[in-house]
Scaffold this motif. Structure first.
Motif, PDB file in Angstrom:
ATOM      1  N   LEU A 137      41.653  33.807  32.159  1.00  0.00           N
ATOM      2  CA  LEU A 137      42.736  34.513  31.596  1.00  0.00           C
ATOM      3  C   LEU A 137      43.784  33.469  31.033  1.00  0.00           C
ATOM      4  N   PHE A 138      43.208  32.255  30.295  1.00  0.00           N
ATOM      5  CA  PHE A 138      43.900  31.834  29.740  1.00  0.00           C
ATOM      6  C   PHE A 138      44.949  31.186  30.694  1.00  0.00           C
ATOM      7  N   GLY A 139      44.611  30.969  31.763  1.00  0.00           N
ATOM      8  CA  GLY A 139      45.572  30.637  32.924  1.00  0.00           C
ATOM      9  C   GLY A 139      46.153  30.754  33.452  1.00  0.00           C
ATOM     10  N   LEU A 140      47.159  32.043  33.109  1.00  0.00           N
ATOM     11  CA  LEU A 140      47.921  33.324  33.072  1.00  0.00           C
ATOM     12  C   LEU A 140      47.716  34.126  33.940  1.00  0.00           C
ATOM     13  N   ILE A 141      46.502  34.123  34.822  1.00  0.00           N
ATOM     14  CA  ILE A 141      46.582  34.969  36.017  1.00  0.00           C
ATOM     15  C   ILE A 141      45.875  33.982  37.468  1.00  0.00           C
ATOM     16  N   PRO A 142      46.682  33.580  38.004  1.00  0.00           N
ATOM     17  CA  PRO A 142      45.852  33.115  38.830  1.00  0.00           C
ATOM     18  C   PRO A 142      43.786  33.434  39.827  1.00  0.00           C
ATOM     19  N   GLY A 143      43.381  32.651  40.558  1.00  0.00           N
ATOM     20  CA  GLY A 143      42.516  33.015  40.347  1.00  0.00           C
ATOM     21  C   GLY A 143      42.037  33.316  42.002  1.00  0.00           C
ATOM     22  N   ARG A 144      40.705  34.413  41.587  1.00  0.00           N
ATOM     23  CA  ARG A 144      40.952  35.103  42.914  1.00  0.00           C
ATOM     24  C   ARG A 144      39.076  34.758  43.819  1.00  0.00           C
ATOM     25  N   VAL A 145      39.806  33.694  44.696  1.00  0.00           N
ATOM     26  CA  VAL A 145      37.910  33.109  44.937  1.00  0.00           C
ATOM     27  C   VAL A 145      38.373  33.885  47.170  1.00  0.00           C
ATOM     28  N   THR A 146      37.667  33.293  47.063  1.00  0.00           N
ATOM     29  CA  THR A 146      37.509  33.921  48.835  1.00  0.00           C
ATOM     30  C   THR A 146      36.493  32.901  50.075  1.00  0.00           C
ATOM     31  N   TYR A 203      44.511  35.248  46.352  1.00  0.00           N
ATOM     32  CA  TYR A 203      44.377  36.836  45.166  1.00  0.00           C
ATOM     33  C   TYR A 203      45.479  36.209  44.614  1.00  0.00           C
ATOM     34  N   PRO A 204      45.087  37.147  43.282  1.00  0.00           N
ATOM     35  CA  PRO A 204      47.211  37.003  42.190  1.00  0.00           C
ATOM     36  C   PRO A 204      47.888  37.156  42.713  1.00  0.00           C
ATOM     37  N   LYS A 205      48.153  38.316  43.111  1.00  0.00           N
ATOM     38  CA  LYS A 205      50.402  39.182  43.401  1.00  0.00           C
ATOM     39  C   LYS A 205      50.246  40.201  44.522  1.00  0.00           C
ATOM     40  N   ASP A 206      50.951  40.429  45.065  1.00  0.00           N
ATOM     41  CA  ASP A 206      50.854  41.364  46.513  1.00  0.00           C
ATOM     42  C   ASP A 206      51.422  42.136  44.842  1.00  0.00           C
ATOM     43  N   ASN A 207      50.456  43.795  46.103  1.00  0.00           N
ATOM     44  CA  ASN A 207      51.011  45.193  45.155  1.00  0.00           C
ATOM     45  C   ASN A 207      51.054  45.247  43.499  1.00  0.00           C
ATOM     46  N   THR A 208      49.825  44.227  43.391  1.00  0.00           N
ATOM     47  CA  THR A 208      49.533  44.549  41.935  1.00  0.00           C
ATOM     48  C   THR A 208      47.965  45.811  43.043  1.00  0.00           C
ATOM     49  N   PRO A 209      47.622  46.519  41.852  1.00  0.00           N
ATOM     50  CA  PRO A 209      46.725  47.462  41.903  1.00  0.00           C
ATOM     51  C   PRO A 209      44.657  46.685  42.522  1.00  0.00           C
ATOM     52  N   GLY A 210      44.170  45.889  41.751  1.00  0.00           N
ATOM     53  CA  GLY A 210      42.973  44.437  42.284  1.00  0.00           C
ATOM     54  C   GLY A 210      43.622  44.048  43.924  1.00  0.00           C
ATOM     55  N   CYS A 211      44.624  43.444  43.745  1.00  0.00           N
ATOM     56  CA  CYS A 211      44.858  43.153  44.936  1.00  0.00           C
ATOM     57  C   CYS A 211      45.166  43.871  46.216  1.00  0.00           C
ATOM     58  N   THR A 212      45.949  44.919  46.255  1.00  0.00           N
ATOM     59  CA  THR A 212      46.085  45.802  46.792  1.00  0.00           C
ATOM     60  C   THR A 212      45.102  46.481  47.173  1.00  0.00           C
ATOM     61  N   THR A 213      43.672  46.961  46.587  1.00  0.00           N
ATOM     62  CA  THR A 213      42.985  47.410  46.932  1.00  0.00           C
ATOM     63  C   THR A 213      42.087  46.478  47.298  1.00  0.00           C
ATOM     64  N   GLN A 214      42.167  45.209  47.183  1.00  0.00           N
ATOM     65  CA  GLN A 214      41.062  43.592  48.177  1.00  0.00           C
ATOM     66  C   GLN A 214      42.033  43.345  49.306  1.00  0.00           C
ATOM     67  N   ALA A 215      43.143  44.332  49.173  1.00  0.00           N
ATOM     68  CA  ALA A 215      43.758  43.854  50.623  1.00  0.00           C
ATOM     69  C   ALA A 215      43.328  44.862  51.737  1.00  0.00           C
ATOM     70  N   CYS A 216      43.724  46.413  51.245  1.00  0.00           N
ATOM     71  CA  CYS A 216      42.956  47.280  51.777  1.00  0.00           C
ATOM     72  C   CYS A 216      41.782  47.264  52.379  1.00  0.00           C
ATOM     73  N   GLY A 217      40.869  46.879  51.050  1.00  0.00           N
ATOM     74  CA  GLY A 217      39.494  46.409  51.769  1.00  0.00           C
ATOM     75  C   GLY A 217      39.524  45.653  52.941  1.00  0.00           C
ATOM     76  N   PHE A 218      40.135  44.660  53.142  1.00  0.00           N
ATOM     77  CA  PHE A 218      40.559  43.642  54.503  1.00  0.00           C
ATOM     78  C   PHE A 218      40.606  44.208  55.494  1.00  0.00           C
ATOM     79  N   ARG A 219      42.190  44.960  55.342  1.00  0.00           N
ATOM     80  CA  ARG A 219      42.515  46.165  56.341  1.00  0.00           C
ATOM     81  C   ARG A 219      41.348  47.093  56.609  1.00  0.00           C
ATOM     82  N   ASP A 220      40.849  47.768  55.946  1.00  0.00           N
ATOM     83  CA  ASP A 220      39.708  48.640  56.960  1.00  0.00           C
ATOM     84  C   ASP A 220      39.233  48.196  57.318  1.00  0.00           C
ATOM     85  N   GLN A 221      38.294  46.538  56.961  1.00  0.00           N
ATOM     86  CA  GLN A 221      36.502  46.142  57.673  1.00  0.00           C
ATOM     87  C   GLN A 221      37.107  44.935  58.993  1.00  0.00           C
ATOM     88  N   TYR A 222      38.853  45.391  58.939  1.00  0.00           N
ATOM     89  CA  TYR A 222      39.088  44.331  60.068  1.00  0.00           C
ATOM     90  C   TYR A 222      38.905  43.753  61.337  1.00  0.00           C
TER      91      TYR A 222
END
Length: 152
Positions: free
Chosen positions: A109-118, A38-57
């Motif tokens: 995004l032109f190499g600016l954002i690290p990819g989100r791959v599972t 994932y791209p970065k801690d404490n950003t909206p999408g990454c927080t949502t994703q992490a909490c999603g994995f937490r909720d289904q852990y």
């Protein structure tokens, strides 16, 4: 060269959110594993994703699978992120992007954002699913479904 379905997860090591060394060989090839970049801690999408994995852990654990999140954030950032959102799974600091490059995860995004791959690998360490999408919430159900299919 990017990992493909049918490839074996490569061996890697990194520090987790507690500053402890993590060796992939301790899990890979022993149980199903979900590795998500994932791209970065404490950003909206990454927080949502992490909490999603937490909720289904527990669902992943019940299936015998482990979840590992990887970004280029520091150990301190991961520690704060994990504590703030009560994340029960492993977060690895990939500051030098060695693991990201090992897997062949591209930037967006032109190499600016690290990819989100599972990646979902079976108990033999063989990649069974690669899900590449910037839509953070879509990763959790796709990964869970892949693990369920592998063990049924």
């Amino acid at each position: 060269m990017a990992l493909q379905i049918g490839d074996r997860i490569p061996e890697f090591s990194a520090k987790n959110q507690n500053g402890n060394s993590f060796e992939s060989a301790s899990i890979i090839g022993k149980k199903p594993v979900v590795i998500y970049f994932y791209p970065k801690d404490n950003t909206p999408g990454c927080t949502t994703q992490a909490c999603g994995f937490r909720d289904q852990y527990e669902d992943f654990k019940d299936l015998g699978a482990e979840v590992i999140g990887i970004s280029s954030d520091s150990i301190a950032s991961h520690e704060k992120f994990a504590q703030q959102y009560k994340l029960p799974f492993i977060l690895l600091a990939d500051s030098d992007k060695k693991i990201r490059n090992l897997f062949g995860v591209k930037s967006n995004l032109f190499g600016l954002i690290p990819g989100r791959v599972t990646y979902v690998a079976d108990q033999n360490g063989i990649v069974r699913l690669i899900f590449d999408s910037m839509m953070a919430t879509n990763h959790i159900p796709k990964a869970l479904e892949a693990v369920q299919k592998m063990i049924s």
